[in-house]
Every structure is written in C-alpha cells, then in structure tokens.
Enzyme design. Structure first.
Site, mmCIF file in Angstrom:
data_model
loop_
_atom_site.group_PDB
_atom_site.id
_atom_site.type_symbol
_atom_site.label_atom_id
_atom_site.label_comp_id
_atom_site.label_asym_id
_atom_site.label_seq_id
_atom_site.Cartn_x
_atom_site.Cartn_y
_atom_site.Cartn_z
ATOM 1 N N TYR A 168 -96.460 43.883 -35.099
ATOM 2 C CA TYR A 168 -95.935 42.827 -34.217
ATOM 3 C C TYR A 168 -94.412 42.719 -34.380
ATOM 4 O O TYR A 168 -93.674 42.611 -33.406
ATOM 5 C CB TYR A 168 -96.627 41.521 -34.574
ATOM 6 C CG TYR A 168 -96.141 40.302 -33.837
ATOM 7 C CD1 TYR A 168 -96.609 40.016 -32.557
ATOM 8 C CD2 TYR A 168 -95.243 39.418 -34.426
ATOM 9 C CE1 TYR A 168 -96.173 38.876 -31.884
ATOM 10 C CE2 TYR A 168 -94.812 38.279 -33.773
ATOM 11 C CZ TYR A 168 -95.274 38.019 -32.499
ATOM 12 O OH TYR A 168 -94.851 36.893 -31.840
ATOM 13 N N LYS A 172 -91.535 43.059 -31.618
ATOM 14 C CA LYS A 172 -90.583 41.983 -31.341
ATOM 15 C C LYS A 172 -89.148 42.437 -31.633
ATOM 16 O O LYS A 172 -88.197 41.974 -31.005
ATOM 17 C CB LYS A 172 -90.937 40.728 -32.136
ATOM 18 C CG LYS A 172 -92.146 39.978 -31.579
ATOM 19 C CD LYS A 172 -91.995 39.674 -30.102
ATOM 20 C CE LYS A 172 -92.817 38.488 -29.646
ATOM 21 N NZ LYS A 172 -92.775 38.312 -28.169
#
Ligand code: NAI
Length: 315
Positions: A168, A172
């Site tokens: 993740y 990001k």
C-alpha cells in the site's frame, strides 16, 4: 475569513461512497458545487466481482435530499475507459469539470513475506492507475479552460512508512510521485495539483484496526480526531479556487493540518569523488538537518541549490 464556495463548479470525487469520499462530496455540495460521485462499491481489498451501485447512490441521495446537485457514477477508475466514463458523465450532465479529487482506494496489508506481487499490482492499479486515469481524462478539459484543481489521496504509509503497509505504501508513494510530476506540468496551464495524507476511521481503517491502528496507543489516544470530518476541510480547500498553491503534500492527523515536505540536508561538499570512507566520516553531519537543509521545489531546483552552494552562477 475567505468563504470557500463551489458555485458554478463541477467536482469529481472518486471513491465518493466511502468514509472520506462521502464527507468530501457532501461538503463540496453543501458549498454549492455540483458533484459527480464515483464509486465502484467493491470490497476493501478490491478482490471479488461484487460491486455495488448503492455506495455512490447513497451519497448522491444524501446530497440531493439537502437540495444539492450530484450524479452517481459506478465506474472503475483503475481502468482508463472507466475513468473516461466518469469524466464523460460530468461533461454530459453539466458540461464542465473544475476539480478532481482522486480519492478511490483499496487496501491490502500484512507482513512483507505474506504480501504478493498480485497485491502490489492490484494496489498500484487503483491508487496510481486510478489517480493517473482520472487526472488524464480530465486534463484536456482543464487545460482548455485554463483552470483546474487535482487533489490526490496519498498516505503516511507511503510518505513515512509502516512495516505492514509495504505494498500500500509503495502505491501511495507512487501517487506522490505522480502528483510531483503533474503539479509541475499543470501549474503553467492553471491546473494546480496537491496531495493530502488523511488519518480517519473508515471501512478501510476498520479493516486494519485489529493489527495496527486499533492497537497503536498513539492512534487510540488521538481516536476522537479520527472522524473523517477532521480531514474534509483540507481536501475541500485544496479543491477550491481559494487554493493558489501547487505541489504540496498536506497531512490531516489528530486535528492538526500540516505541510509535509521533502528536505535535503546541506550535507558535505567534495571536489573529488567521495570514497565510502569519506562518506562514513561525514555520516553524522550529513544526516543532521540541524546543520542546514533545503526544500527543493522540483528536481531542477535541487540542481540550482547545489550549484548555488558551490558558488556556480549562470550567465
Ligand atoms: P474507504 O474504503 O471507506 O473508501 C474508498 C472508496 O473507494 C470505497 O468506497 C471503494 O468502493 C472505492 N473504490 C475502490 N476502488 C475503486 C475503483 N477502482 N473505482 C472507483 N471506486 C473505487 O476508505 P477511506 O478511508 O475513505 O479512503 C479514502 C482514500 O484515502 C483512499 O485513497 C485511502 O487510501 C486514503 N487514505 C485513507 C486513510 C485513512 O486513515 N482512512 C489514510 C491514508 C490514506
């Protein structure tokens, strides 16, 4: 105090059915903006074929019930065709796009060894691909009108790191890289791009709470401020014409809104190629921001800063 309003403006919010997207869409509608509320309505992980129109419908119903104006879109922004349809919906219904809030996202977390390349690719598709696709679909419209705001959802998981958010965080981080590039490309066209790092309770964070957020004493202590309402003002501001700056990353955490930035220490300057031993010798000093640092505006600015530190001037 400047009153922020969106009268006459059309704003696309992706992932608008979720925790943050929903309150953002409602806040913009409350301020007179017309909203295209996009949400695929899939699972938190983005796995499975179940999607639900009810996510986008609920926020549209809530906006319309208060006299606001919104339409729903159920498209998948992880595909270029899906994102193009979101923008088409805005153009077909309202004939313009003033701001895009690239907020849609999914989550897969766990120890590095348990995460797979499929997890990484899936997160990249939604976060980086979704942000890329929606910005690219809206870009020509904003360029033509000489005005636009693009606001990207990034995360402290990407900016600062979290051991269980490697995939993740990578995605990001990719969103941040995208914002850095588009901010520089967009500014001369009147398209201002910025990013926000929210911290809010939502379906997504509820999913990771047992292992991470819920067990972290600092997060628990800040609990009351994890209401998404604490992040919405920042996002609304960045999407509005009151925001005149670009290329920024802003954090909303615990009731504090602040600017995050990439700084580079002044380090040490060498006229000959420094050896590993020289690097080791200067290590504590070159790591210490208290001895001086700069915040380059872009990569060319870093070249300018170092040339300046070397006393080099251009004719
Ligand atoms: P959420 O899970 O409640 O909302 C995300 C929404 O995006 C969901 O409604 C989901 O259906 C939608 N979505 C997912 N994939 C999509 C796709 N391909 N196309 C269209 N819609 C899609 O999560 P939350 O917390 O509201 O997150 C919003 C954004 O903020 C996300 O990008 C997330 O990564 C980011 N973020 C959230 C943090 C938090 O503390 N809640 C922390 C840092 C970043």
């Amino acid at each position: 105090m400047t009153k922020i309003n969106f009268e006459g403006q059309v704003v696309i919010v992706t992932g608008a059915g979720g925790g943050l997207g929903k309150v953002i869409a409602q806040d913009i509608a409350r301020r007179g903006g017309t909203v295209v509320a996009n949400d695929l309505g899939g699972s938190v992980t983005g796995e499975g074929s179940e999607t639900s129109a009810s996510y986008a419908d609920q926020v549209v119903d809530a906006i319309c019930a208060k006299g606001g104006c919104a339409v729903a879109s159920y498209d998948d922004v992880a595909t270029a065709a899906g994102a193009a349809r979101v923008v088409e919906a805005a153009m077909d219904h309202f004939g313009r796009v003033d701001a895009v809030i690239a907020n849609a996202g999914t989550m897969r977390y766990g120890d590095f060894e348990s995460l797979t390349l499929d997890d990484l690719n899936a997160l990249f598709a939604v976060h980086v691909g979704g942000s890329w696709n929606i910005a690219q679909a809206a870009w020509p419209i904003m360029k033509r009108q000489g005005y636009g705001r693009v606001v990207f959802a990034t995360s402290s998981g990407g900016m600062l790191g979290n051991a269980r958010l490697s995939a993740y965080g990578a995605a990001k981080g990719g969103v941040m890289g995208l914002m850095h590039g588009l901010a520089e490309a967009g500014a001369p066209l009147g398209i201002l791009c910025n990013a926000y790092m929210p911290n809010a309770y939502s379906r997504m964070t509820a999913d990771i709470s047992p292992g991470d957020l819920g067990d972290n004493p600092w997060a628990r202590a800040l609990g009351p401020y994890f209401d998404p309402a604490h992040a919405v003002g920042l996002v609304t501001y960045l999407a509005s014409d009151a925001c005149r700056t670009h290329h920024g990353i802003y954090s909303a955490l615990g009731g504090r809104i602040g600017r995050a930035f990439v700084g580079i220490t002044d380090g040490f300057m060498s006229d000959t190629p420094p050896t590993a031993e020289t690097v080791a010798e200067y290590w504590p000093a070159l790591c210490d921001p208290a001895l001086g640092y700069t915040i380059p505006k872009d990569n060319s600015d870093e070249w300018r800063i170092v040339a300046d530190q070397r006393g080099i001037t251009l004719d």
